[in-house]
Design an enzyme around this catalytic site. Structure first.
Site, PDB file in Angstrom:
ATOM      1  N   ASN A  80     -10.285  -2.987   1.647  1.00  0.00           N
ATOM      2  CA  ASN A  80      -9.161  -3.307   0.263  1.00  0.00           C
ATOM      3  C   ASN A  80     -10.925  -3.135  -0.630  1.00  0.00           C
ATOM      4  OD1 ASN A  80      -6.964  -3.829   0.700  1.00  0.00           O
ATOM      5  ND2 ASN A  80      -7.363  -6.300   0.198  1.00  0.00           N
TER       6      ASN A  80
ATOM      7  N   TYR B 151       0.003  -4.365  12.108  1.00  0.00           N
ATOM      8  CA  TYR B 151      -0.284  -3.352  11.247  1.00  0.00           C
ATOM      9  C   TYR B 151       0.620  -2.058  12.769  1.00  0.00           C
ATOM     10  CZ  TYR B 151      -3.065  -3.504   7.911  1.00  0.00           C
ATOM     11  OH  TYR B 151      -3.512  -4.045   6.482  1.00  0.00           O
TER      12      TYR B 151
ATOM     13  N   HIS C 259       0.772  -1.235  -0.252  1.00  0.00           N
ATOM     14  CA  HIS C 259      -0.501  -0.450  -0.159  1.00  0.00           C
ATOM     15  C   HIS C 259       0.938   1.469   0.053  1.00  0.00           C
ATOM     16  CE1 HIS C 259      -3.896  -2.433   1.001  1.00  0.00           C
ATOM     17  NE2 HIS C 259      -3.085  -3.276   2.038  1.00  0.00           N
TER      18      HIS C 259
END
Length: 695
Positions: free
Chosen positions: A156, A370, A83
């Site tokens: 997404n 993350y 990303h």
């Protein structure tokens, strides 16, 4: 010329076995190197994370998972590993229907309130400097600054993902990224390592067919759906849990480009999507999405013909309708790209009280990954103090020091319990985040994937059979193109063996395009079901009958008819379209003496950048342009991409007559303005088989 084609698949001689959930295990033999941790500890299972029961939560003690993801998260500095190529905007969320029955989260219970947010869209595979329009999954991440803390919905533009367990994420990305020995291809899945991995991992088949569909080539960031992917929980005031999946549905509808357009757009404008987002906000055409939820109980989930904790499975809208409860509007572009778009940090673990996690093993791994990624990429545990990441509600904690610490705590007490400073923050059982009190099953702790995850073909079959005939042709052609870039013959053969289970017609079309024979079907770990079709997964079939959000290109030159140009411009804008003037030169003088500045020079404004085109030029200019390859391409591409074309007499006489352009119902003279405006709302897909070979 390579005429030495070997279809022998070496995977069959690599001690390949199937796991409980149909996943592929390749066991080391006596003469094979054993996979180990960095400490040299042999790894028994590289496919599954350690869980409390086959459907239970992932355990923190799984040092193999933590080491694998930890190392993966730190592979790139400072660019995002995935990303990296992103565009973003500020806006707001407004709840229109309360979910108070299901949750205590104020952002989902208090209607009419506008909650500020920041949304980032991104490609997955390419680096920060890659193009906007590759065939790829698109990230769709929303950070809502709620009054109860930040809520990140990190998803997404496709409702499912490639893998079922976070253990496999590093492998997936290593496979799709540029091959490490050669450093290419960039931002592309059409190469051997990606298809080798996915063809050995049947769980990828569902996301793979979405990627091969038109959803992998969005027309605009404003025309993508967004999905939270995983099942989450909503918790109400009584502690009752309801499962939920989150949806963002674009008001402009889901729209896509063709593959040929996407390739040509990337050459004409690699910032095509970013520019479109910037210009739409700058022009006041604010991108907008409806926010919807799919709500279902544990009992209802038990009746699904799939496991909702499996991130490779969607929940068809025909089974659980999407309930629209709010909207998102993006109305302000970032003031500084680096400070906001680049430094924003999304974490699925950021959520308000009243929303909770499920035991989805992919989600469970993301909760660790993350945060760990942000620590590496932004260089400090204080990344939350960067303005774009900071909550807009009051916040207080006992954290101190660390790199990039910007706060100055004026207290001697940064711990609790304590008795020296009664003004310091303390926990709140009433307002605090409480996890759902789930009754876990009696499963045995271990590395095991539940049998309910074993069906890898039924939903891809449902997806393919739900498409229109045109979309099915695009999917088959995409597989043929990508596999045509794969030089390893047994990988192509293996992939065809999976496509047979999805749909034999699809497999035949791809095999014929590749000049190959169909192999035996792959071993299916679970029976393949014929599920009901779902129109909601189409793209072309759901194209709205509207010009809103579309771009019309009008070609002019010296002496063009000013009133005719204005007539088409006004008609298009009245229907909600944007208009750009294209000319051979940056400035031209029209027939009434008006000097205008073109939005694009013809050489830099190819027709792939527009949804429909108009040509208003005089005979002397048409004669000149008939010798200009960029002008001929302008009309040829518009025709080949099934778009509406309006032409003047000079264009017809000197240009169109020299091109293989058939005067079908979407190629109309200027006099038929209404027909052109109507045609511009869609494409004439019946034209496509006449202009290109489709698988």
């Amino acid at each position: 010329m390579n005429n030495n084609i070997d279809h022998t698949d070496p995977a069959k001689d690599m001690n390949t076995e199937r796991g409980n959930g149909g996943e592929t295990h390749q066991r080391a033999g006596d003469d094979t190197k054993v996979l180990t941790t960095q400490q040299g500890v042999a790894i028994a299972d590289n496919q599954n994370s350690l869980k409390a029961g086959s459907r239970g939560p992932t355990l923190l003690e799984d040092f193999v998972l933590r080491e694998k993801i930890n190392h993966f998260d730190h592979e790139r500095i400072p660019e995002r590993i995935v990303h990296a190529r992103g565009s973003a905007a500020h806006g707001y969320f407004e709840l229109t229907e309360s979910l108070e029955e299901y949750t205590t989260a104020k952002v989902l219970t208090e209607t009419g309130k506008q909650t500020p947010l920041f949304t980032r869209f991104s490609t997955v595979a390419g680096n920060k400097g890659s193009k906007d329009t590759p065939r790829d999954v698109r990230g769709f991440a929303v950070k809502m600054y709620t009054e109860e803390g930040n809520w990140d919905i990190v998803g997404n533009n496709m409702p499912i993902f490639f893998i079922q367990d976070a253990m496999k994420f590093p492998d997936l990305i290593h496979a799709v990224k540029p091959e490490p020995d050669r450093g290419f291809p960039q931002a592309a899945s059409a190469h051997d390592t990606f298809w080798d991995f996915v063809s050995l991992s049947p769980e990828t088949m569902h996301n793979l067919i979405w990627l091969m569909s038109d959803r992998g080539l969005p027309r605009s960031l404003r025309m993508m759906e967004g999905f939270g992917i995983h099942s989450y929980r909503l918790i109400n005031k009584d502690g009752k849990s309801t499962f939920v999946r989150f949806h963002w549905k674009p008001v402009l509808g889901v729209q896509s480009t063709t593959w040929d357009e996407a390739v040509k757009i990337s050459g004409a404008d690699p910032d095509y999507h970013r520019r479109d987002l910037f210009e739409s906000i700058n022009n006041g055409d604010y991108p907008e999405w409806e926010f919807g939820v799919q709500l279902f109980t544990e009992e209802e989930a038990n009746e699904f013909p799939f496991d909702h904790l499996d991130a490779t499975k969607l929940i068809p809208e025909e089974l659980v309708p999407v309930k629209v409860v709010g909207k998102m509007v993006l109305n302000r572009y970032p003031d500084n790209f680096f400070a906001e778009t680049e430094q924003v940090a999304f974490c699925p673990s950021h959520l308000p009280p009243g929303v909770d996690f499920s035991n989805d093993p992919l989600l469970q791994g993301r909760l660790f990954s993350y945060l760990d990624t942000q620590l590496s990429r932004l260089g400090s545990p204080n990344f939350a103090q960067i303005p774009i990441n900071a909550p807009k509600c009051p916040f207080a904690n006992n954290q101190q020091d660390g790199h990039m610490q910007m706060q100055v705590p004026k207290t001697r007490v940064l711990y609790e319990p304590q008795s020296l400073d009664p003004t310091r923050p303390r926990e709140s059982a009433k307002r605090g985040f409480n996890s759902f009190h789930e009754q876990l099953d009696d499963g045995v702790k271990g590395r095991v994937r539940d049998e309910s995850f074993a069906d890898h073909y039924s939903q891809p079959r449902m997806f393919y059979r739900s498409q229109t005939a045109t979309e099915q042709a695009h999917i088959a052609t995409a597989y043929a193109f990508e596999l045509g870039k794969v030089d390893t013959a047994h990988v192509r053969t293996r992939m065809l063996s999976h496509l047979i289970h999805i749909d034999e017609d699809l497999a035949n079309r791809v095999a014929t395009a590749l000049g190959m024979e169909l192999p035996e079907p792959a071993d299916a770990a679970a029976p393949v079901q014929d599920l009901g079709t779902s129109k909601a997964v189409q793209t072309i079939g759901l194209t709205p009958d509207s010009l809103k959000g579309r771009m019309i290109g009008i070609l002019v030159a010296e002496g063009s008819n000013s009133s005719e140009v204005k007539k088409f411009e006004d008609a298009a804008k009245a229907q909600g379209a944007s208009v750009k003037i294209v000319a051979p030169n940056k400035e031209v003088v029209l027939d009434d003496g008006t000097r205008i500045q073109a939005d694009e020079r013809l050489a830099g404004g190819p027709s792939v950048m527009f949804d429909a085109v108009v040509s208003i030029i005089m005979p002397d200019q048409a004669k000149k342009l008939a010798k200009d390859s960029s002008a001929l391409d302008w009309f040829n591409d518009a025709y080949n991409h099934c778009k509406a074309i309006a032409y003047c007499g000079a264009t017809d006489e000197f240009i169109l007559s020299k091109l293989p352009v058939e005067k079908d119902e979407f190629v109309t003279p200027l006099a038929e303005l209404d027909a052109f405006i109507s045609n511009s709302k869609s494409r004439l897909w019946e034209r496509e088989p006449k202009v290109r070979d489709l698988a």
